[in-house]
Write an enzyme that holds these catalytic residues in place. Structure first.
Site, PDB file in Angstrom:
ATOM      1  CG  ASP A  87      -1.953  -1.094   1.178  1.00  0.00           C
ATOM      2  OD1 ASP A  87      -1.952  -1.882   0.213  1.00  0.00           O
ATOM      3  OD2 ASP A  87      -2.774  -1.166   2.114  1.00  0.00           O
TER       4      ASP A  87
ATOM      5  CG  ASP B 132     -12.880  -2.282  -1.485  1.00  0.00           C
ATOM      6  OD1 ASP B 132     -12.378  -3.388  -1.752  1.00  0.00           O
ATOM      7  OD2 ASP B 132     -12.433  -1.204  -1.900  1.00  0.00           O
TER       8      ASP B 132
END
Length: 242
Positions: free
Chosen positions: A8, A130
């Site tokens: 990330d 998500d």
């Protein structure tokens, strides 16, 4: 089962968030290429990158430079998600050498456009779904829609046959070291024939074994590798042997 170690990116650095909360961030170093090569040396055959800045509309330039350097340094197929909202971004990012892009918010907000992009770039676009309490979250997880995750997956499949995969993340599990939402994954897997990538909460080798036993095509693993809860060599061996 494919294993995708996660990197990330925020301001060009490797970080991890808890439950997508930008105020609950851990920075793991200055150079994400270092982690990319570490995962490659440990047996990774592919990498999952996330542009956390672009995901919430911030300047992605440093993260895109980091992604390009990772691709060039490793030669591994890399997929990137975060802020992929128009065709210009798709062309730019694929031009960096990325193998696959994950489209999240726009897959929900503009499903017809997303389907058309999948047809234009077959096998190169995945839907990032998500979920928070089963509902699709968007805009860097800052907003929660009223659309059930499974309903979105089925709608996208009805529109195109060219989606590369669904990256399915249970936000409540992400970065929390609490194990995946196996029930949610099983429900999503039974609802569509799109290849499914489990993401969020994969913490132990038993979690990996259970995903393999569920015939999960792939899994993204993040914080547990950075914190040392799991060794990537062991993860890869289980994914390949079972």
């Amino acid at each position: 089962m494919e294993i995708w170690p996660a990197i990330d990116l925020r301001h060009g650095k490797p970080v991890r968030l808890k439950q997508g909360d930008y105020d609950r961030q851990t920075i793991f170093g200055d150079d994400p290429v270092e982690f990319a090569k570490r995962w490659q040396d440990a047996g990774a055959k592919r990498l999952h990158l996330v542009d956390l800045d672009a995901a919430r509309g911030d300047d992605p330039e440093r993260n895109r430079d980091a992604a390009k350097r990772i691709v060039e340094a490793t030669g591994l197929p890399c997929q990137l998600g975060g802020g992929v909202r128009d065709e210009a971004a798709i062309e730019l990012l694929l031009g960096l050498g990325l193998a696959r892009l994950v489209v999240g918010s726009q897959a929900l907000k503009q499903p017809a456009w997303f389907a058309s992009m999948c047809d234009r770039y077959p096998g190169q676009l995945a839907a990032g779904i998500d979920a928070r309490d089963g509902m699709v979250a968007t805009d860097g997880w800052l907003e929660t829609s009223t659309t059930p995750a499974i309903e979105l997956a089925q709608d996208l499949r009805s529109r195109t046959a060219n989606i590369a995969a669904i990256i399915y993340t249970d936000i409540a599990r992400d970065g929390m070291m609490s194990g995946p939402n196996f029930d949610g994954l099983a429900q999503m897997a039974s609802a569509t024939d799109i290849p499914l990538v489990a993401s969020g909460g994969v913490t132990t080798l038993d979690d990996v074994r259970q995903l393999v036993e569920m015939d999960m095509p792939a899994a993204i693993i993040g914080r547990s590798l950075y914190d040392g809860a799991m060794n990537l060599e062991d993860v890869v061996q289980i994914a390949n042997d079972l």
